[in-house]
Design a protein around this motif. Structure first.
Motif, PDB file in Angstrom:
ATOM      1  N   GLY A   1      44.594  34.196  29.409  1.00 24.03           N
ATOM      2  CA  GLY A   1      45.691  35.591  28.917  1.00 24.03           C
ATOM      3  C   GLY A   1      47.208  35.731  28.963  1.00 24.03           C
ATOM      4  N   LYS A   2      47.821  36.316  28.180  1.00 28.74           N
ATOM      5  CA  LYS A   2      48.598  36.514  28.812  1.00 28.74           C
ATOM      6  C   LYS A   2      48.362  38.004  29.434  1.00 28.74           C
ATOM      7  CE  LYS A   2      51.624  33.810  25.294  1.00 28.74           C
ATOM      8  NZ  LYS A   2      52.226  34.485  23.829  1.00 28.74           N
ATOM      9  N   LYS A   3      47.921  38.752  28.957  1.00 29.73           N
ATOM     10  CA  LYS A   3      47.799  40.101  29.197  1.00 29.73           C
ATOM     11  C   LYS A   3      47.058  40.399  30.464  1.00 29.73           C
ATOM     12  CE  LYS A   3      45.797  44.208  28.524  1.00 29.73           C
ATOM     13  NZ  LYS A   3      44.830  45.540  27.175  1.00 29.73           N
ATOM     14  N   LEU A   4      46.892  40.906  31.195  1.00 31.92           N
ATOM     15  CA  LEU A   4      46.765  40.584  32.908  1.00 31.92           C
ATOM     16  C   LEU A   4      45.842  42.410  32.904  1.00 31.92           C
ATOM     17  CD1 LEU A   4      46.612  40.523  36.259  1.00 31.92           C
ATOM     18  CD2 LEU A   4      48.272  42.341  36.305  1.00 31.92           C
ATOM     19  N   THR A   5      44.746  41.624  32.773  1.00 36.38           N
ATOM     20  CA  THR A   5      43.765  42.786  32.441  1.00 36.38           C
ATOM     21  C   THR A   5      43.058  43.637  34.118  1.00 36.38           C
ATOM     22  OG1 THR A   5      41.816  41.285  33.017  1.00 36.38           O
ATOM     23  CG2 THR A   5      42.983  41.575  31.149  1.00 36.38           C
ATOM     24  N   LEU A   6      42.162  44.438  34.131  1.00 36.26           N
ATOM     25  CA  LEU A   6      41.546  45.017  35.257  1.00 36.26           C
ATOM     26  C   LEU A   6      40.072  44.292  35.405  1.00 36.26           C
ATOM     27  CD1 LEU A   6      41.481  48.594  33.691  1.00 36.26           C
ATOM     28  CD2 LEU A   6      43.111  48.188  35.332  1.00 36.26           C
ATOM     29  N   GLY A   7      39.685  43.963  34.554  1.00 33.37           N
ATOM     30  CA  GLY A   7      38.914  42.828  35.178  1.00 33.37           C
ATOM     31  C   GLY A   7      39.385  41.703  36.241  1.00 33.37           C
ATOM     32  N   GLN A   8      40.669  41.001  35.908  1.00 35.98           N
ATOM     33  CA  GLN A   8      40.959  40.022  36.766  1.00 35.98           C
ATOM     34  C   GLN A   8      41.565  40.996  37.940  1.00 35.98           C
ATOM     35  OE1 GLN A   8      44.007  38.437  33.457  1.00 35.98           O
ATOM     36  NE2 GLN A   8      44.320  37.051  35.102  1.00 35.98           N
ATOM     37  N   ILE A   9      42.123  42.284  38.181  1.00 33.09           N
ATOM     38  CA  ILE A   9      43.075  43.451  39.324  1.00 33.09           C
ATOM     39  C   ILE A   9      41.079  42.554  40.195  1.00 33.09           C
ATOM     40  CG2 ILE A   9      43.622  45.312  40.270  1.00 33.09           C
ATOM     41  CD1 ILE A   9      45.240  44.844  37.863  1.00 33.09           C
ATOM     42  N   ASN A  10      40.222  43.413  39.490  1.00 31.46           N
ATOM     43  CA  ASN A  10      38.985  42.905  40.827  1.00 31.46           C
ATOM     44  C   ASN A  10      37.799  42.612  40.928  1.00 31.46           C
ATOM     45  OD1 ASN A  10      38.442  45.937  39.993  1.00 31.46           O
ATOM     46  ND2 ASN A  10      37.430  46.295  37.994  1.00 31.46           N
ATOM     47  N   THR A  11      38.438  41.557  39.724  1.00 35.59           N
ATOM     48  CA  THR A  11      38.192  40.148  40.418  1.00 35.59           C
ATOM     49  C   THR A  11      38.238  39.336  41.745  1.00 35.59           C
ATOM     50  OG1 THR A  11      37.268  38.808  38.007  1.00 35.59           O
ATOM     51  CG2 THR A  11      37.421  38.159  39.400  1.00 35.59           C
ATOM     52  N   ILE A  12      39.804  39.454  41.095  1.00 35.56           N
ATOM     53  CA  ILE A  12      40.245  38.954  43.133  1.00 35.56           C
ATOM     54  C   ILE A  12      40.624  39.584  44.295  1.00 35.56           C
ATOM     55  CG2 ILE A  12      42.808  38.844  43.697  1.00 35.56           C
ATOM     56  CD1 ILE A  12      43.786  38.508  40.862  1.00 35.56           C
ATOM     57  N   LYS A  13      40.446  40.959  43.519  1.00 29.88           N
ATOM     58  CA  LYS A  13      39.317  42.423  44.656  1.00 29.88           C
ATOM     59  C   LYS A  13      38.850  41.735  45.578  1.00 29.88           C
ATOM     60  CE  LYS A  13      42.218  46.221  44.723  1.00 29.88           C
ATOM     61  NZ  LYS A  13      42.585  47.826  44.297  1.00 29.88           N
ATOM     62  N   ALA A  14      37.517  40.997  44.280  1.00 26.12           N
ATOM     63  CA  ALA A  14      36.475  41.272  44.656  1.00 26.12           C
ATOM     64  C   ALA A  14      36.555  39.738  45.994  1.00 26.12           C
ATOM     65  CB  ALA A  14      35.481  40.879  44.225  1.00 26.12           C
ATOM     66  N   GLN A  15      37.220  38.541  44.800  1.00 28.65           N
ATOM     67  CA  GLN A  15      37.131  37.402  45.827  1.00 28.65           C
ATOM     68  C   GLN A  15      37.837  37.031  46.865  1.00 28.65           C
ATOM     69  OE1 GLN A  15      40.148  35.070  42.875  1.00 28.65           O
ATOM     70  NE2 GLN A  15      38.048  33.574  43.302  1.00 28.65           N
ATOM     71  N   VAL A  16      38.693  38.472  47.165  1.00 28.85           N
ATOM     72  CA  VAL A  16      39.118  39.070  48.902  1.00 28.85           C
ATOM     73  C   VAL A  16      37.794  39.330  49.273  1.00 28.85           C
ATOM     74  CG1 VAL A  16      40.543  40.287  50.051  1.00 28.85           C
ATOM     75  CG2 VAL A  16      41.782  39.119  47.809  1.00 28.85           C
ATOM     76  N   ARG A  17      37.663  40.270  49.509  1.00 30.70           N
ATOM     77  CA  ARG A  17      35.948  40.344  50.203  1.00 30.70           C
ATOM     78  C   ARG A  17      35.120  39.160  50.578  1.00 30.70           C
ATOM     79  NH1 ARG A  17      36.102  45.051  46.756  1.00 30.70           N
ATOM     80  NH2 ARG A  17      34.189  43.883  44.889  1.00 30.70           N
ATOM     81  N   LEU A  18      34.688  38.708  49.294  1.00 33.63           N
ATOM     82  CA  LEU A  18      33.850  37.314  49.714  1.00 33.63           C
ATOM     83  C   LEU A  18      34.370  36.797  50.755  1.00 33.63           C
ATOM     84  CD1 LEU A  18      32.925  37.126  46.067  1.00 33.63           C
ATOM     85  CD2 LEU A  18      31.342  37.958  47.447  1.00 33.63           C
ATOM     86  N   MET A  19      35.945  36.290  50.829  1.00 31.37           N
ATOM     87  CA  MET A  19      36.135  35.239  51.829  1.00 31.37           C
ATOM     88  C   MET A  19      36.324  36.174  52.907  1.00 31.37           C
ATOM     89  SD  MET A  19      40.007  33.612  49.596  1.00 31.37           S
ATOM     90  CE  MET A  19      39.775  32.859  48.090  1.00 31.37           C
ATOM     91  N   GLN A  20      36.826  37.318  53.566  1.00 28.83           N
ATOM     92  CA  GLN A  20      36.651  38.145  54.515  1.00 28.83           C
ATOM     93  C   GLN A  20      34.872  37.621  54.733  1.00 28.83           C
ATOM     94  OE1 GLN A  20      38.336  42.089  53.568  1.00 28.83           O
ATOM     95  NE2 GLN A  20      40.617  40.817  54.053  1.00 28.83           N
TER      96      GLN A  20
END
Length: 429
Positions: free
Chosen positions: A55-74
């Motif tokens: 989608g063209k619109k950046l969603t809060l879901g995307q932001i939360n998912t990226i943050k979760a990915q960073v935590r999981l990688m750590q």
């Protein structure tokens, strides 16, 4: 003999290190399983992110998912570091074993060489007969015969010890080589994971930069999200209190009926009616555990603390329990939120009774009672159980819905309707 003492001492050391070796192997196996589980969660997060990124619109879901990915990688890097520490301990242990086996082999060969030299000096039958006949008496001669027999057997046994030790040494060297190769692979994996984390952090920085460009709009989205969450929480709290009120009325009705029956019995027996002494109002906990069945269910739920299954079979916790900060907004979560796969099944975490199914904003909230405890499952797009139904552990109760394009399930645990508990302390890791 010297050989026996040597063998016994090495055997004792072997027993002492065996327990440590088993513990280290078990720890490495558990760390490897944890690392593989985290990687599956990272892949699931990336799959959800790819879907929402279309989608063209950046969603809060995307932001939360990226943050979760960073935590999981750590978390994965931390697990790799733990795996490397455990492997280092195993390498140190195996190096010690190789050294002990080498020392043992040298001592065995020295013993064996001495025996061979003795056998060469007394290699013919005449020397052996002279050794026997030189005895002072028959008893000593018999002991010399037995000694020669035992000496031959002992030499054969020592040769077998040497062969066995050489085999053990070669096996241990192979194990050590395998451990060293594993460490090399772990170092490569650690480096790759750090590079992935750096890239993901760069992606996160870009997303947050885009967020700051349209800060006003996203603040509105965050505020809307908080309002929706507050509305859901009010519904959950109200439903829990309603169930407690029902349980309290039932308990009070049973007490009144028991008093009425006691008065009727006293009248029939021509005895004074029992005096009803006002009792102190029962607590929520006492009301919810009033029956033997409820007491047993509450106790069973408590005994399974730390081993309850997750409410979804695959996924990761995207939002944790307690106060968390989302950019400039502070949110107090009474439970956790899972990101999972599309149309994932939601399952009960323990045996209980479905006390309510409440529609909220086009989604469903399912409340299951486990004696004194309640588990809450919200953001379901469909429900497969009915109100009043008995459910068992891991039974399917519905299908998760999407939030901002991401399949997301909210999960809470409440005790006595007063306290919300951290689900992560109750669920199996």
């Amino acid at each position: 003999m010297k050989l026996n003492k040597l063998f016994l001492s090495l055997l004792f050391v072997g027993f002492c290190t065996a327990g440590f070796a088993q513990q280290t192997s078990k720890e490495l196996k558990e760390l490897k399983q944890k690392k593989e589980a985290i990687e599956r969660q990272i892949e699931l997060a990336q799959k959800n992110l790819n879907k929402t990124a279309n989608g063209k619109k950046l969603t809060l879901g995307q932001i939360n998912t990226i943050k979760a990915q960073v935590r999981l990688m750590q978390d994965k890097i931390s697990t790799i570091n733990s795996e490397m520490r455990s492997l280092d301990n195993k390498i140190t242990e195996n190096t010690g074993k190789v050294h002990n086996l080498q020392t043992r082999l040298v001592d065995l060969k020295k013993e064996y060489a001495g025996m061979i030299r003795f056998a060469q000096r007394n290699r013919n039958s005449y020397d052996k007969m002279m050794f026997i006949f030189a005895a002072n008496d028959f008893n000593q001669a018999y002991k010399r015969i037995k000694y020669l027999q035992q000496f031959g057997q002992y030499r054969k046994k020592q040769a077998a010890y040497i062969q066995g030790t050489e085999k053990d040494l070669n096996n241990q060297i192979s194990v050590l080589d395998h451990d060293l190769k594993n460490k090399t692979n772990l170092l490569k994996e650690q480096l790759n994971e750090k590079n992935r984390l750096d890239k993901k952090k760069s992606e996160q920085a870009v997303v947050l930069n885009n967020l700051s460009k349209d800060e006003r709009k996203y603040k509105q989205d965050i505020q809307k999200n908080r309002q929706q969450q507050a509305a859901i929480q009010r519904q959950i709290n109200a439903e829990i209190q309603r169930q407690i009120a029902i349980a309290r009325k039932k308990a009070e009705d049973e007490e009144r009926e028991a008093a009425r029956q006691a008065a009727l019995k006293a009248k029939a027996d021509n005895k004074p009616a029992p005096v009803n002494i006002p009792t102190k109002q029962k607590t929520n906990s006492e009301v919810l555990r009033a029956t033997p069945e409820a007491e047993r269910l509450s106790t069973a739920f408590e005994n399974n603390r730390g081993s309850l299954p997750a409410p979804v079979s695959n996924g990761y916790i995207s939002t944790h329990f307690g106060i968390s900060k989302f950019e400039q907004a502070t949110v107090n979560e009474e439970g956790v939120k899972y990101h999972t796969s599309e149309d994932a099944s939601v399952r009960a975490v323990f045996n209980g009774i479905v006390t309510s199914i409440t529609p909220v904003a086009g989604r469903y909230v399912v409340l299951i009672k486990h004696g004194e405890y309640f588990t809450v499952y919200y953001n379901l797009k469909s429900v497969s159980v009915g109100r009043g139904a008995s459910v068992t552990t891991k039974q399917n109760i519905g299908v998760v819905a999407n939030t901002d394009g991401v399949p997301e399930l909210g999960f809470q645990i409440s005790r006595s309707g007063k306290t919300f508990l951290n689900p992560e302390a109750w669920l199996a890791r």
